[in-house]
Structures are given as C-alpha cells and as structure tokens.
Design a protein around this motif. Structure first.
Motif, PDB file in Angstrom:
ATOM      1  N   GLU A 115       0.829  -1.207   0.000  1.00  0.00           N
ATOM      2  CA  GLU A 115       0.000   0.000   0.000  1.00  0.00           C
ATOM      3  C   GLU A 115       0.863   1.257   0.000  1.00  0.00           C
ATOM      4  N   ALA A 116       1.968   1.227   0.732  1.00  0.00           N
ATOM      5  CA  ALA A 116       2.876   2.385   0.728  1.00  0.00           C
ATOM      6  C   ALA A 116       3.488   2.581  -0.648  1.00  0.00           C
ATOM      7  N   LEU A 117       3.843   1.475  -1.331  1.00  0.00           N
ATOM      8  CA  LEU A 117       4.394   1.587  -2.679  1.00  0.00           C
ATOM      9  C   LEU A 117       3.373   2.193  -3.632  1.00  0.00           C
ATOM     10  N   GLN A 118       2.125   1.748  -3.553  1.00  0.00           N
ATOM     11  CA  GLN A 118       1.088   2.300  -4.424  1.00  0.00           C
ATOM     12  C   GLN A 118       0.916   3.801  -4.193  1.00  0.00           C
ATOM     13  N   LEU A 119       0.894   4.225  -2.924  1.00  0.00           N
ATOM     14  CA  LEU A 119       0.727   5.647  -2.639  1.00  0.00           C
ATOM     15  C   LEU A 119       1.896   6.468  -3.163  1.00  0.00           C
ATOM     16  N   ARG A 120       3.107   5.942  -3.037  1.00  0.00           N
ATOM     17  CA  ARG A 120       4.275   6.689  -3.505  1.00  0.00           C
ATOM     18  C   ARG A 120       4.304   6.775  -5.030  1.00  0.00           C
ATOM     19  N   ILE A 121       3.908   5.702  -5.712  1.00  0.00           N
ATOM     20  CA  ILE A 121       3.860   5.748  -7.174  1.00  0.00           C
ATOM     21  C   ILE A 121       2.799   6.733  -7.636  1.00  0.00           C
ATOM     22  N   ASP A 141      -3.966  -3.731  -7.783  1.00  0.00           N
ATOM     23  CA  ASP A 141      -4.797  -4.681  -7.049  1.00  0.00           C
ATOM     24  C   ASP A 141      -3.924  -5.769  -6.437  1.00  0.00           C
ATOM     25  N   MET A 142      -4.468  -6.378  -5.370  1.00  0.00           N
ATOM     26  CA  MET A 142      -3.783  -7.458  -4.675  1.00  0.00           C
ATOM     27  C   MET A 142      -4.284  -8.781  -5.241  1.00  0.00           C
ATOM     28  N   THR A 143      -3.355  -9.648  -5.617  1.00  0.00           N
ATOM     29  CA  THR A 143      -3.692 -10.959  -6.143  1.00  0.00           C
ATOM     30  C   THR A 143      -3.111 -12.032  -5.223  1.00  0.00           C
ATOM     31  N   LEU A 144      -3.353 -13.293  -5.568  1.00  0.00           N
ATOM     32  CA  LEU A 144      -2.807 -14.389  -4.780  1.00  0.00           C
ATOM     33  C   LEU A 144      -1.301 -14.524  -4.945  1.00  0.00           C
ATOM     34  N   GLU A 145      -0.726 -13.845  -5.924  1.00  0.00           N
ATOM     35  CA  GLU A 145       0.710 -13.914  -6.147  1.00  0.00           C
ATOM     36  C   GLU A 145       1.450 -12.685  -5.628  1.00  0.00           C
ATOM     37  N   GLY A 146       0.737 -11.555  -5.490  1.00  0.00           N
ATOM     38  CA  GLY A 146       1.386 -10.347  -5.012  1.00  0.00           C
ATOM     39  C   GLY A 146       0.660  -9.107  -5.491  1.00  0.00           C
ATOM     40  N   LEU A 147       1.324  -7.967  -5.351  1.00  0.00           N
ATOM     41  CA  LEU A 147       0.762  -6.694  -5.813  1.00  0.00           C
ATOM     42  C   LEU A 147       0.932  -6.600  -7.323  1.00  0.00           C
ATOM     43  N   ARG A 148      -0.185  -6.361  -8.026  1.00  0.00           N
ATOM     44  CA  ARG A 148      -0.152  -6.259  -9.478  1.00  0.00           C
ATOM     45  C   ARG A 148      -0.367  -4.809  -9.897  1.00  0.00           C
ATOM     46  N   ILE A 149       0.549  -4.318 -10.726  1.00  0.00           N
ATOM     47  CA  ILE A 149       0.446  -2.979 -11.304  1.00  0.00           C
ATOM     48  C   ILE A 149       0.254  -3.159 -12.804  1.00  0.00           C
ATOM     49  N   GLN A 150      -0.868  -2.704 -13.325  1.00  0.00           N
ATOM     50  CA  GLN A 150      -1.171  -2.838 -14.742  1.00  0.00           C
ATOM     51  C   GLN A 150      -1.153  -1.464 -15.403  1.00  0.00           C
ATOM     52  N   VAL A 151      -0.501  -1.380 -16.542  1.00  0.00           N
ATOM     53  CA  VAL A 151      -0.511  -0.175 -17.374  1.00  0.00           C
ATOM     54  C   VAL A 151      -1.270  -0.542 -18.640  1.00  0.00           C
ATOM     55  N   LEU A 152      -2.452   0.049 -18.834  1.00  0.00           N
ATOM     56  CA  LEU A 152      -3.350  -0.313 -19.920  1.00  0.00           C
ATOM     57  C   LEU A 152      -3.147   0.599 -21.114  1.00  0.00           C
ATOM     58  N   ASP A 153      -3.445   0.061 -22.279  1.00  0.00           N
ATOM     59  CA  ASP A 153      -3.342   0.803 -23.521  1.00  0.00           C
ATOM     60  C   ASP A 153      -4.683   1.459 -23.844  1.00  0.00           C
ATOM     61  N   THR A 154      -4.663   2.528 -24.588  1.00  0.00           N
ATOM     62  CA  THR A 154      -5.867   3.166 -25.119  1.00  0.00           C
ATOM     63  C   THR A 154      -5.603   3.564 -26.567  1.00  0.00           C
ATOM     64  N   GLU A 155      -6.695   3.815 -27.273  1.00  0.00           N
ATOM     65  CA  GLU A 155      -6.548   4.237 -28.655  1.00  0.00           C
ATOM     66  C   GLU A 155      -5.905   5.622 -28.753  1.00  0.00           C
TER      67      GLU A 155
END
Length: 313
Positions: A115-121, A141-155
């Motif tokens: 959570e601290a990493l997410q806030l700092r990013i 989001d938090m998954t069963l493997e760890g913290l997931r950071i997704q960067v999504l594409d847009t048109e």
C-alpha cells in the motif's frame, strides 16, 4: 342543665372501601394479544405455500444449539462450537474445512509495504504534469501472487508503437519513474506482456502476438533497469499474447494491450524458482509370460477360419 356536664362526642370511623384493582385488565389484554397472534399465525399459514410451511416446520425442528452455532439440522453437530463436534481438539468428530486461499493471503507487513508503494507511485505520477494523464491507465490490485500494477493501452494514448515493441516517450518516463520506488521493496518481480486478439498484420516468418507480447515485456524490463531497477529483482519475463484478457472486456478491446508488473510474495517467488516435484509412482511388477501364456496369446491372435459359402444344388 348542668353546666359542668361533659359533652357527648360521637366518633364515627370513616370506612374506605378497597379498590378492586386492575390486574384482571392486564390478564385480559395478554389473552387478547395472544389470541390475535394465534389468528395471525393461522392466517399466514393458510396463505403460505407448501414449501414455505415446510421451511417453517424445519426451522422449529432445528435444535437451539445448532441455531446458535449458525448451522443446519442436517449437516451440523449438536455441539455449539462451530466445527468442533463433541471433541473441540478435533481428535474425533467434525473437522473444520480449510480454505487453502488463506495460505496465500499477504501478511500485514506485506500489505502495508504494498500500500505504501502504491501511494508513492501515485504521488510521483500526480506530481509530474506530463505523467498525470497516465494515472487513468493504471490499475493496482492485490492478487494471490502479489501486488499487481497494470498499465493499460488506449486508442488515444498507446504505450508502444503500432505492431512494435518501441516504447513511447511517456511510457518510458512512467517506467523510469516507478523503477527506483519498486527497487526499494525486497520482493522479486515478474513482468508479463498482453495483447488483444487482432492478428499481427506485418508478421514475417511466423511472427505473431506471442512474439509481440514477449518483446514488449522485455522492452519494459529494459526501461525499468535503465531507470534504476536492480536486475537481480527480475524473476520472470513472459509474453501471454491474447490468452488472458481483462475481465468483462471483449478480446478485441485496446485495454487488453497492457503490461503487468507483479511484486511477488516470497512464497510465490520460491515456488517459481523451485517448483515442487511430484513423487515418482511406485514401480509395478513386470509380468514375464510363460510358455502357457504364450500359447494362449498365439491362439487368441490366430485369425478365425473363413466361413464356407453354402453350396447350391
């Protein structure tokens, strides 16, 4: 009349009749309330269906201790201890069902770090006017493997050039901004690239979305390392093509074109580095046929004699 004669005083005691009391009124009110409740119950049972009446009957047949324990009559025991049966030590009786997902839940310390990493990013992105618009393309989001950071594409704002692994300038700046913040965590990292289901148009020699997603994940790795991420923290770089679309998104949606950065739990990293090996099956005894077995096998494999056609006179 004698002046010295004593006057005659007549004392009359005032008799106060006792009140009859109102206890009979209370009893009558209780009786009328109970009678009205009885009529209401009878009316409800008359209007209810057969299934509803059976449910009500089952409710009253359920033991009190089972109801207090939150169980039902058919599956719960008579003990008020949930899952304990007659033996709270679980030596006998019922056994508590174990949810294996509990073993994959993060500890409080890990959750605080993530959570601290997410806030700092988020703070670093919002502080940069050029990256502020990219916050809407990111998912944490938090998954069963760890913290997931997704960067999504847009048109309107793609992360890579069309059909290429060439990183756009704002995507490069975003990855290099996150790299030193991610590097402060002791967790190892996994990077995966994803595409939509549109086929690769300029493919030569079998180049497809598999190669494109892998190349984009590797290009993201290079930008993170250039921004200050330690190469030793990278445990896995993979391309997933279009096999893992975003939930509730059509497979051709541009949001499926994304890069996932996964901060792995130590247990997950260990399982990737040293996967558990299943035990070898026990060796079965080898059957060596004898002469009788060989004779029976040859007889069973011999072709059946052909049927002779009937002669016509």
């Amino acid at each position: 009349m004698n002046a010295h004669a004593r006057p005659i005083i007549i004392r009359r005691k005032k008799v106060v009749h006792a009140h009859h009391g109102g206890s009979w009124k209370i009893a009558l009110a209780d009786f009328m309330t109970a009678l009205m409740a009885l009529f209401l119950v009878m009316w409800i049972l008359t209007a209810a269906s057969k299934q509803q009446r059976e449910a009500v009957a089952e409710y009253f047949r359920t033991p009190l201790v089972v109801a207090l324990a939150g169980g039902d009559k058919s599956t719960a025991s008579t003990s008020a201890i949930p899952g304990g049966g007659d033996d709270p030590t679980h030596a006998e009786g019922e056994v508590r069902r174990i949810d294996r997902r509990e073993y994959s839940r993060p500890s409080d310390a890990q959750r605080r770090f993530f959570e601290a990493l997410q806030l700092r990013i988020e703070a670093a992105i919002m502080a940069d006017p050029e990256l502020r618009d990219l916050r809407g393309q990111m998912r944490f989001d938090m998954t069963l493997e760890g913290l997931r950071i997704q960067v999504l594409d847009t048109e309107q704002r793609p992360m890579f050039s069309l059909g290429s692994d060439r990183v756009e300038p704002y995507m490069r700046e975003l990855l290099r901004t996150m790299a030193p913040l991610i590097n402060e965590l002791p967790n190892e990292m996994s990077i995966s690239g994803h595409t939509d289901n549109l086929p690769y148009a300029g493919g030569i020699g079998g180049y497809s979305n598999w190669e494109l997603s892998s190349a984009r994940a590797n290009a993201s790795r290079r930008e993170l390392v250039a921004g200050g991420l330690s190469p030793e923290k990278l445990l896995r770089v993979a391309g997933m093509a279009d096999n893992v679309p975003m939930p509730e998104m059509p497979r051709e949606s541009p949001m499926n074109r994304r890069i996932e950065l996964l901060m792995l739990y130590p247990e997950t990293a260990n399982s990737i580095r040293s996967p558990a090996v299943l035990p070898e099956p026990a060796a079965e005894p080898v059957w060596i046929p004898g002469i009788e077995d060989l004779t029976a096998m040859l007889q069973s494999q011999a072709p059946a004699p052909a049927e002779q056609p009937e002669r016509v006179l």
